[in-house]
Scaffold this motif. Structure first.
Motif, PDB file in Angstrom:
ATOM      1  N   UNK A  51       5.623   0.354  -3.453  1.00 44.53           N
ATOM      2  CA  UNK A  51       4.659   0.437  -4.564  1.00 44.53           C
ATOM      3  C   UNK A  51       3.213   0.285  -4.094  1.00 44.53           C
ATOM      4  N   UNK A  52       3.012  -0.363  -2.952  1.00 44.17           N
ATOM      5  CA  UNK A  52       1.648  -0.557  -2.446  1.00 44.17           C
ATOM      6  C   UNK A  52       1.194   0.592  -1.538  1.00 44.17           C
ATOM      7  N   UNK A  53       2.064   1.581  -1.336  1.00 44.59           N
ATOM      8  CA  UNK A  53       1.739   2.705  -0.455  1.00 44.59           C
ATOM      9  C   UNK A  53       0.674   3.613  -1.071  1.00 44.59           C
ATOM     10  N   UNK A  54      -0.028   4.306  -0.228  1.00 47.86           N
ATOM     11  CA  UNK A  54      -0.967   5.357  -0.626  1.00 47.86           C
ATOM     12  C   UNK A  54      -0.518   6.629   0.075  1.00 47.86           C
ATOM     13  N   UNK A  55      -0.521   7.731  -0.651  1.00 43.23           N
ATOM     14  CA  UNK A  55      -0.153   9.022  -0.080  1.00 43.23           C
ATOM     15  C   UNK A  55      -1.385   9.905   0.000  1.00 43.23           C
ATOM     16  N   UNK A  63     -10.271  19.352   0.784  1.00 42.71           N
ATOM     17  CA  UNK A  63     -10.396  17.918   0.552  1.00 42.71           C
ATOM     18  C   UNK A  63      -9.030  17.271   0.680  1.00 42.71           C
ATOM     19  N   UNK A  64      -9.029  15.955   0.692  1.00 45.68           N
ATOM     20  CA  UNK A  64      -7.784  15.195   0.780  1.00 45.68           C
ATOM     21  C   UNK A  64      -7.639  14.367  -0.486  1.00 45.68           C
ATOM     22  N   UNK A  65      -6.506  14.508  -1.148  1.00 43.77           N
ATOM     23  CA  UNK A  65      -6.205  13.755  -2.355  1.00 43.77           C
ATOM     24  C   UNK A  65      -5.438  12.495  -1.970  1.00 43.77           C
ATOM     25  N   UNK A  66      -5.913  11.331  -2.444  1.00 43.51           N
ATOM     26  CA  UNK A  66      -5.243  10.059  -2.203  1.00 43.51           C
ATOM     27  C   UNK A  66      -4.654   9.584  -3.521  1.00 43.51           C
ATOM     28  N   UNK A  67      -3.341   9.326  -3.525  1.00 45.46           N
ATOM     29  CA  UNK A  67      -2.673   8.864  -4.740  1.00 45.46           C
ATOM     30  C   UNK A  67      -1.902   7.578  -4.447  1.00 45.46           C
TER      31      UNK A  67
END
Length: 113
Positions: A51-55, A63-67
């Motif tokens: 749950x604490x991960x970022x993708x 660009x790079x999308x961080x979710x």
């Protein structure tokens, strides 16, 4: 000597703060000591909850999308791992079997290039 990743897979709802956690940690600690004594462990690490991960994903515009959350939507995620240096796959699998017992979770063994 070949190197192998031994990855522990925890279910999404794995809670490291349960009462069973101390017994689990004791088993993992004992396995770490055994691996170190055998001279096969090169690196090990536990990971925070998925749950604490970022993708991060590349977008068509460059660009790079961080979710929030893990990259893959699965029912299990890597909870920790060892990097071992063993004589062959058979030896790595023997350590993987011990990891399954110590971690009380499925384990994946894969060789590095």
């Amino acid at each position: 000597m070949p190197q192998f990743l031994v990855a522990i897979h925890h279910p999404d709802d794995f809670d490291p703060d349960t009462a069973e956690n101390q017994a689990l940690m004791d088993g993992i600690h004992a396995l770490n000591v055994e691996m170190e004594t055998a001279g096969v462990r090169r690196f090990a690490g536990g990971l925070h909850s998925a749950r604490s991960a970022k993708s991060l994903r590349a977008q068509p515009d460059g660009k790079v999308l961080i979710t929030d959350g893990p990259y893959l939507e699965t029912k299990e995620h890597i909870g920790g791992f060892w990097m071992l240096e063993t004589k062959d796959l058979e030896e790595a699998l023997a350590w993987g079997q011990k990891a399954v017992i110590a971690c009380r979770a499925p384990v994946e063994v894969r060789q590095f290039y």
